[in-house]
Design a protein around this motif. Structure first.
Motif, mmCIF file in Angstrom:
data_model
loop_
_atom_site.group_PDB
_atom_site.id
_atom_site.type_symbol
_atom_site.label_atom_id
_atom_site.label_comp_id
_atom_site.label_asym_id
_atom_site.label_seq_id
_atom_site.Cartn_x
_atom_site.Cartn_y
_atom_site.Cartn_z
ATOM 1 N N TYR A 67 -6.026 10.474 9.959
ATOM 2 C CA TYR A 67 -4.883 9.552 9.931
ATOM 3 C C TYR A 67 -4.115 9.693 8.616
ATOM 4 O O TYR A 67 -2.885 9.687 8.605
ATOM 5 C CB TYR A 67 -5.341 8.097 10.075
ATOM 6 N N THR A 68 -4.855 9.791 7.510
ATOM 7 C CA THR A 68 -4.208 9.925 6.202
ATOM 8 C C THR A 68 -3.336 11.176 6.166
ATOM 9 O O THR A 68 -2.188 11.144 5.702
ATOM 10 C CB THR A 68 -5.265 9.985 5.080
ATOM 11 N N ALA A 69 -3.868 12.287 6.676
ATOM 12 C CA ALA A 69 -3.110 13.544 6.677
ATOM 13 C C ALA A 69 -1.890 13.449 7.591
ATOM 14 O O ALA A 69 -0.779 13.855 7.200
ATOM 15 C CB ALA A 69 -4.015 14.692 7.114
ATOM 16 N N VAL A 70 -2.065 12.908 8.789
ATOM 17 C CA VAL A 70 -0.951 12.817 9.748
ATOM 18 C C VAL A 70 0.181 11.970 9.176
ATOM 19 O O VAL A 70 1.355 12.365 9.197
ATOM 20 C CB VAL A 70 -1.431 12.249 11.099
ATOM 21 N N PHE A 96 4.101 5.874 4.522
ATOM 22 C CA PHE A 96 3.284 5.780 3.311
ATOM 23 C C PHE A 96 2.266 4.654 3.438
ATOM 24 O O PHE A 96 1.090 4.813 3.070
ATOM 25 C CB PHE A 96 4.162 5.554 2.074
ATOM 26 N N ALA A 97 2.702 3.502 3.978
ATOM 27 C CA ALA A 97 1.781 2.366 4.148
ATOM 28 C C ALA A 97 0.638 2.731 5.086
ATOM 29 O O ALA A 97 -0.520 2.385 4.833
ATOM 30 C CB ALA A 97 2.540 1.144 4.675
ATOM 31 N N ALA A 103 -6.252 5.924 3.973
ATOM 32 C CA ALA A 103 -6.980 6.463 2.823
ATOM 33 C C ALA A 103 -7.997 5.454 2.296
ATOM 34 O O ALA A 103 -9.112 5.819 1.910
ATOM 35 C CB ALA A 103 -6.001 6.865 1.719
ATOM 36 N N VAL A 104 -7.613 4.177 2.295
ATOM 37 C CA VAL A 104 -8.553 3.129 1.866
ATOM 38 C C VAL A 104 -9.763 3.093 2.792
ATOM 39 O O VAL A 104 -10.913 3.029 2.344
ATOM 40 C CB VAL A 104 -7.845 1.760 1.812
ATOM 41 N N ALA A 109 -13.909 1.892 0.869
ATOM 42 C CA ALA A 109 -13.761 0.749 -0.035
ATOM 43 C C ALA A 109 -13.422 -0.532 0.716
ATOM 44 O O ALA A 109 -13.811 -1.615 0.315
ATOM 45 C CB ALA A 109 -12.675 1.039 -1.070
ATOM 46 N N HIS A 110 -12.696 -0.448 1.808
ATOM 47 C CA HIS A 110 -12.273 -1.592 2.637
ATOM 48 C C HIS A 110 -11.418 -2.593 1.880
ATOM 49 O O HIS A 110 -11.209 -3.698 2.327
ATOM 50 C CB HIS A 110 -13.468 -2.304 3.279
ATOM 51 N N SER A 111 -10.946 -2.228 0.693
ATOM 52 C CA SER A 111 -9.939 -3.049 0.024
ATOM 53 C C SER A 111 -9.129 -2.126 -0.857
ATOM 54 O O SER A 111 -9.683 -1.268 -1.548
ATOM 55 C CB SER A 111 -10.560 -4.182 -0.763
ATOM 56 N N GLY A 112 -7.811 -2.270 -0.756
ATOM 57 C CA GLY A 112 -6.921 -1.361 -1.466
ATOM 58 C C GLY A 112 -6.622 -1.814 -2.879
ATOM 59 O O GLY A 112 -7.264 -2.710 -3.416
ATOM 60 N N VAL A 113 -5.621 -1.183 -3.456
ATOM 61 C CA VAL A 113 -5.142 -1.552 -4.793
ATOM 62 C C VAL A 113 -4.308 -2.824 -4.626
ATOM 63 O O VAL A 113 -3.284 -2.803 -3.940
ATOM 64 C CB VAL A 113 -4.289 -0.418 -5.394
#
Length: 197
Positions: A67-70, A96-97, A103-104, A109-113
């Motif tokens: 998914y991140t790559a696509v 991007f979102a 990527a998260v 991590a299950h929580s982003g920046v």
């Protein structure tokens, strides 16, 4: 993403229906409409897949990397298209979102920046409010049978310049208000997904 059952399934249904309508919009006679609809269909189906409740399906971590790559590639494509059409800047933020959320999840991590998640939440909140106001019909000027004062900004025209009063009635797949409703639905879906991050 993968939230609780009922809300998760509602989000899946909303995003899948939006993606399906965007696929139908790809049959438009207007080239820019077809190109935009393709990107929006990818977003709708991608959001639907990412929102499937965890109780039903927990995909392996490598799925999130795909998914991140696509969506990373979709973001680069939107960045390139934004040079000539400012509307693609919104597609850039959306792709991007999606890449960010995937990527998260891929990292485990299950929580982003928090700051980045907050900026995206503010952006999509403003976008949803703005898109919602664009769906409000323009006021009718003059007596019965008078013309609308909006001239196609909210309800009348299509990106290709044809309008209901311009001699050729746009097909339901070319209706600007339906496309705007799809974008509003995806914005609401994006907000829901970001809130679970």
């Amino acid at each position: 993403m993968h939230g609780p059952g009922s809300p998760g399934w509602l989000l899946v249904a909303l995003c899948a229906a939006t993606g399906a309508y965007c696929l139908l919009r790809m049959r438009s006679r207007v080239e820019e409409q077809r190109r935009t609809a393709g990107g929006e269909a990818l977003m709708g189906f991608g959001m639907a897949a990412m929102a499937v409740p965890a109780a039903v399906s927990t995909p392996p971590r490598w799925t999130w990397a795909v998914y991140t790559a696509v969506f990373g590639v979709a973001a680069l494509r939107a960045l390139w298209a934004a040079r000539t059409n400012a509307h693609h800047a919104h597609h850039l933020v959306g792709a991007f979102a999606m890449a960010y959320m995937a990527a998260v999840m891929a990292s485990g991590a299950h929580s982003g920046v928090p700051v980045l998640t907050g900026v995206l939440l503010v952006y999509f909140t403003v976008y949803v409010l703005w898109a919602g106001t664009r769906l409000v019909p323009a006021a009718v000027a003059g007596p019965a049978g008078g013309s609308s004062s909006g001239g196609g900004t909210a309800m009348g025209g299509t990106p290709g310049g044809s309008s209901a009063g311009g001699g050729r009635t746009p097909g339901w797949g070319d209706r600007l208000e339906l496309a705007q409703a799809c974008r509003l639905s995806m914005g609401i879906g994006m907000l829901a997904m970001l809130l679970t991050l």
